[in-house]
Design a protein around this motif. Structure first.
Motif, short mmCIF file in Angstrom:
data_model
loop_
_atom_site.label_atom_id
_atom_site.label_comp_id
_atom_site.label_asym_id
_atom_site.label_seq_id
_atom_site.Cartn_x
_atom_site.Cartn_y
_atom_site.Cartn_z
N ILE A 18 65.53 2.57 18.94
CA ILE A 18 66.31 2.28 17.73
C ILE A 18 66.92 3.60 17.29
CG2 ILE A 18 66.24 1.61 15.31
CD1 ILE A 18 64.00 -0.31 16.01
N ILE A 19 68.21 3.60 17.03
CA ILE A 19 68.88 4.79 16.53
C ILE A 19 69.33 4.50 15.10
CG2 ILE A 19 70.83 6.37 16.81
CD1 ILE A 19 70.80 5.62 19.81
N SER A 20 68.79 5.25 14.16
CA SER A 20 69.19 5.12 12.77
C SER A 20 70.04 6.33 12.40
CB SER A 20 67.96 5.06 11.86
OG SER A 20 68.38 5.06 10.50
N ARG A 21 71.19 6.10 11.83
CA ARG A 21 72.05 7.19 11.36
C ARG A 21 71.96 7.36 9.85
NH1 ARG A 21 71.51 9.51 15.53
NH2 ARG A 21 72.69 8.92 17.35
N ALA A 22 71.07 6.60 9.21
CA ALA A 22 70.88 6.69 7.76
C ALA A 22 70.09 7.94 7.42
CB ALA A 22 70.16 5.45 7.25
N THR A 23 70.61 8.77 6.52
CA THR A 23 69.90 9.99 6.14
C THR A 23 68.71 9.71 5.25
OG1 THR A 23 71.49 10.33 4.36
CG2 THR A 23 71.91 11.48 6.44
N THR A 24 68.70 8.55 4.61
CA THR A 24 67.55 8.07 3.86
C THR A 24 67.04 6.84 4.59
OG1 THR A 24 68.47 8.85 1.77
CG2 THR A 24 66.75 7.17 1.64
N PRO A 25 65.75 6.79 4.92
CA PRO A 25 65.25 5.61 5.64
C PRO A 25 65.57 4.32 4.89
CG PRO A 25 63.57 7.32 5.54
CD PRO A 25 64.69 7.76 4.65
N PRO A 26 66.19 3.35 5.57
CA PRO A 26 66.50 2.09 4.91
C PRO A 26 65.22 1.38 4.43
CG PRO A 26 67.72 2.28 6.95
CD PRO A 26 66.73 3.40 6.93
N ALA A 27 65.29 0.78 3.26
CA ALA A 27 64.17 0.00 2.74
C ALA A 27 64.01 -1.23 3.63
CB ALA A 27 64.45 -0.42 1.30
N CYS A 28 62.78 -1.56 3.96
CA CYS A 28 62.51 -2.69 4.84
C CYS A 28 61.89 -3.84 4.07
CB CYS A 28 61.57 -2.27 5.97
SG CYS A 28 62.28 -1.06 7.09
N GLY A 29 62.44 -5.03 4.28
CA GLY A 29 61.84 -6.22 3.71
C GLY A 29 60.53 -6.54 4.40
N SER A 30 59.81 -7.47 3.89
CA SER A 30 58.51 -7.87 4.42
C SER A 30 58.59 -8.14 5.92
CB SER A 30 58.03 -9.12 3.68
OG SER A 30 56.85 -9.60 4.25
N GLN A 31 57.76 -7.49 6.69
CA GLN A 31 57.63 -7.67 8.14
C GLN A 31 58.94 -7.44 8.90
OE1 GLN A 31 56.10 -11.67 8.18
NE2 GLN A 31 53.99 -10.97 7.97
N ALA A 32 59.83 -6.62 8.36
CA ALA A 32 61.14 -6.39 8.99
C ALA A 32 61.02 -5.83 10.41
CB ALA A 32 61.98 -5.45 8.12
N LEU A 33 60.06 -4.93 10.63
CA LEU A 33 59.94 -4.27 11.93
C LEU A 33 58.66 -4.65 12.66
CD1 LEU A 33 61.02 -0.70 10.72
CD2 LEU A 33 62.48 -2.48 11.68
N ASP A 34 57.95 -5.65 12.18
CA ASP A 34 56.62 -5.97 12.70
C ASP A 34 56.56 -6.30 14.18
OD1 ASP A 34 55.53 -5.47 10.26
OD2 ASP A 34 54.71 -7.47 9.95
N ASP A 35 57.54 -7.00 14.72
CA ASP A 35 57.45 -7.45 16.11
C ASP A 35 57.87 -6.39 17.13
OD1 ASP A 35 56.42 -9.82 15.28
OD2 ASP A 35 58.21 -11.01 15.64
N ILE A 36 58.40 -5.27 16.67
CA ILE A 36 58.76 -4.19 17.59
C ILE A 36 57.48 -3.49 18.04
CG2 ILE A 36 59.94 -1.97 17.78
CD1 ILE A 36 61.95 -3.05 15.71
N ASN A 37 57.37 -3.26 19.35
CA ASN A 37 56.21 -2.55 19.88
C ASN A 37 56.40 -1.06 19.59
OD1 ASN A 37 54.31 -1.19 21.39
ND2 ASN A 37 54.43 -2.60 23.11
N LYS A 38 55.84 -0.60 18.50
CA LYS A 38 56.07 0.77 18.03
C LYS A 38 55.37 1.82 18.88
CE LYS A 38 56.67 -1.21 13.52
NZ LYS A 38 56.11 -2.50 13.88
N GLN A 39 54.53 1.41 19.82
CA GLN A 39 53.91 2.34 20.77
C GLN A 39 54.86 2.68 21.92
OE1 GLN A 39 50.77 3.77 20.47
NE2 GLN A 39 50.79 2.84 18.45
N ASN A 40 55.81 1.78 22.19
CA ASN A 40 56.73 1.97 23.31
C ASN A 40 58.18 2.20 22.89
OD1 ASN A 40 54.70 1.58 25.23
ND2 ASN A 40 54.93 -0.63 25.11
#
Length: 114
Positions: A18-40
């Motif tokens: 994931i490439i974010s160009r936002a200088t401030t981390p975007p606010a995430c709604g409930s479980q917005a990123l939950d299904d992404i395998n954050k280890q990989n």
């Protein structure tokens, strides 16, 4: 972008970067990123924002967070002489013979076709 909606990445288990160009981390709604395998999955953020992402809810769960270079999304540009019918190119440089609705590069300038 300032926010990501609830369950926005639901079922996105194969995302590897994931490439974010936002200088401030975007606010995430409930479980917005939950299904992404954050280890990989690698999260690339703008220079100077690493600590902000490492502290932000949901973003801080990524195992690999790295700072990247600013990107325009345009690379390997070649200037063409302007004569006759203009040529249309996508933002990644591919020539388009019959442009539909969208944003194109025409004679070195971004143009929106409605």
């Amino acid at each position: 972008m300032t926010s990501i909606g609830m369950k926005a990445f639901r079922y996105c288990t194969s995302v590897t970067k994931i490439i974010s160009r936002a200088t401030t981390p975007p606010a995430c709604g409930s479980q917005a990123l939950d299904d992404i395998n954050k280890q990989n999955c690698t999260l690339e953020v703008p220079q100077g924002t690493l600590s902000a992402y490492q502290a932000a809810e949901q973003w801080k769960e990524f195992f690999f967070i790295q700072e990247g270079e600013a990107s325009t999304g345009i690379s390997n540009t070649v200037a063409q002489p302007t004569s006759g019918t203009p040529t249309y190119h996508t933002l990644d440089g591919r020539e388009v013979k019959n442009p539909g609705k969208g944003i194109y590069i025409v004679n070195g300038k971004k143009v929106m076709v409605k």
